[in-house]
Write a protein that holds these residues in place. Structure first.
Motif, short mmCIF file in Angstrom:
data_model
loop_
_atom_site.label_atom_id
_atom_site.label_comp_id
_atom_site.label_asym_id
_atom_site.label_seq_id
_atom_site.Cartn_x
_atom_site.Cartn_y
_atom_site.Cartn_z
N TYR A 85 0.87 -1.06 0.13
CA TYR A 85 -0.32 -0.21 0.02
C TYR A 85 1.18 1.52 0.11
CZ TYR A 85 -4.38 -2.37 0.66
OH TYR A 85 -5.37 -3.29 0.00
N GLY A 86 2.18 1.42 0.01
CA GLY A 86 3.65 2.49 0.01
C GLY A 86 4.63 1.81 0.34
N ASP A 87 5.02 2.91 -0.38
CA ASP A 87 6.62 2.57 -0.27
C ASP A 87 7.27 1.96 0.87
OD1 ASP A 87 6.95 2.95 -3.35
OD2 ASP A 87 7.41 4.89 -3.01
N ASP A 88 6.56 2.45 1.64
CA ASP A 88 7.57 2.35 3.41
C ASP A 88 6.72 1.47 4.26
OD1 ASP A 88 5.36 4.00 3.94
OD2 ASP A 88 6.54 5.20 4.98
N THR A 89 5.90 0.55 3.66
CA THR A 89 4.99 -0.36 4.03
C THR A 89 5.30 -1.74 3.53
OG1 THR A 89 3.29 -0.27 2.29
CG2 THR A 89 2.76 1.30 4.23
N PRO A 90 4.94 -2.88 4.95
CA PRO A 90 5.30 -4.63 4.07
C PRO A 90 4.75 -5.12 2.82
CG PRO A 90 4.04 -4.30 6.44
CD PRO A 90 4.15 -2.50 5.59
N TRP A 91 5.03 -5.77 2.16
CA TRP A 91 4.31 -6.53 1.22
C TRP A 91 2.89 -7.33 1.41
CZ3 TRP A 91 5.17 -4.61 -3.84
CH2 TRP A 91 6.90 -4.07 -4.25
N VAL A 92 1.90 -7.02 0.73
CA VAL A 92 0.72 -7.91 1.22
C VAL A 92 0.61 -9.26 0.61
CG1 VAL A 92 -1.65 -7.34 1.39
CG2 VAL A 92 -0.64 -5.43 1.33
N SER B 47 -4.25 -11.35 5.37
CA SER B 47 -3.24 -12.16 4.80
C SER B 47 -3.32 -11.57 3.39
CB SER B 47 -3.81 -13.60 4.31
OG SER B 47 -4.86 -14.61 3.99
N GLY B 48 -4.43 -10.97 2.64
CA GLY B 48 -3.70 -10.18 1.31
C GLY B 48 -5.40 -10.68 0.37
N LYS B 49 -6.33 -11.52 0.42
CA LYS B 49 -7.23 -12.22 0.17
C LYS B 49 -8.35 -11.04 -0.77
CE LYS B 49 -9.43 -14.91 2.90
NZ LYS B 49 -8.35 -13.99 4.69
N SER B 50 -8.31 -9.94 -0.18
CA SER B 50 -9.40 -8.69 -0.32
C SER B 50 -8.59 -8.21 -0.99
CB SER B 50 -10.04 -7.66 0.81
OG SER B 50 -10.83 -8.66 1.29
#
Length: 196
Positions: free
Chosen positions: A25-32, A54-57
């Motif tokens: 969701y952003g450059d400094d956020t973790p990978w979903v 877990s990233g389903k949505s």
């Protein structure tokens, strides 16, 4: 952004394919999503298991063209998700209905299905049974967002509309989670899902 005109083939010409999809969701956020690859053939039913968060949505929104992956590719029958919008519909867990009648919402969310088709599907999903208990029936007024309805009632209206649509790809994000077991089972076993 403007969508392409809705013309061309009326069915998905090939599989849904995700290749090495990464998203955050952003450059400094973790990978979903990290390096996700998936292929689903037309007419197949695919369930995405996993715990909340877990990233389903997020994945469904990427397939629907609402988000773009940071890396990798998504195609629906060789088309970009936004170019394939005429083939699919995305239904979130908490649908926001519009102010108007129940019938207005059915017609709108079905993409303009006829009243007859909407009512046929309503009889199959169980929506008709609930609507028959209302003094104004399908003309019952829905407040903005569906605020005067329960979560299950909003989901039942939305899933009925989606099944009445002619869309071939149905992206359902826990779209039956607020329904009771009997209603959920009735909808899951609907012949309206066949080939979609």
């Amino acid at each position: 952004e403007a969508r392409p005109p809705r013309k061309g083939p009326v069915d998905l010409p090939g599989p849904l394919a995700l290749e090495d999809v990464w998203f955050r969701y952003g450059d400094d956020t973790p990978w979903v999503l990290q390096g996700l690859s998936l292929q689903v053939q037309p007419g197949a039913f695919h369930h995405l298991p996993g715990p909340s968060g877990s990233g389903k949505s997020t994945l469904l929104k990427i397939i629907a063209g609402l988000y773009a992956p940071d890396r990798g590719s998504v195609s629906l029958g060789g088309l970009d998700p936004r170019a394939a919008a005429r083939f699919m519909v995305y239904l979130p867990q908490f649908p926001q209905l519009l102010s108007g009648s129940i019938l207005d919402n059915l017609k709108l969310f079905s993409g303009g299905a006829t009243q007859r088709r909407c009512l046929e599907v309503a009889a199959e999903t169980g929506l008709a049974e609930w609507v028959d208990t209302l003094p104004m029936g399908y003309q019952t007024v829905v407040a903005s967002g569906g605020a005067n309805l329960s979560g299950g009632q909003r989901q039942l209206i939305a899933i009925t509309a989606i099944l009445a649509s002619g869309k071939r790809l149905l992206l359902l994000d826990e779209a039956l989670s607020n329904l009771d077991w009997v209603s959920r089972s009735r909808i899951i076993h609907s012949p309206r899902f066949e080939g979609r």
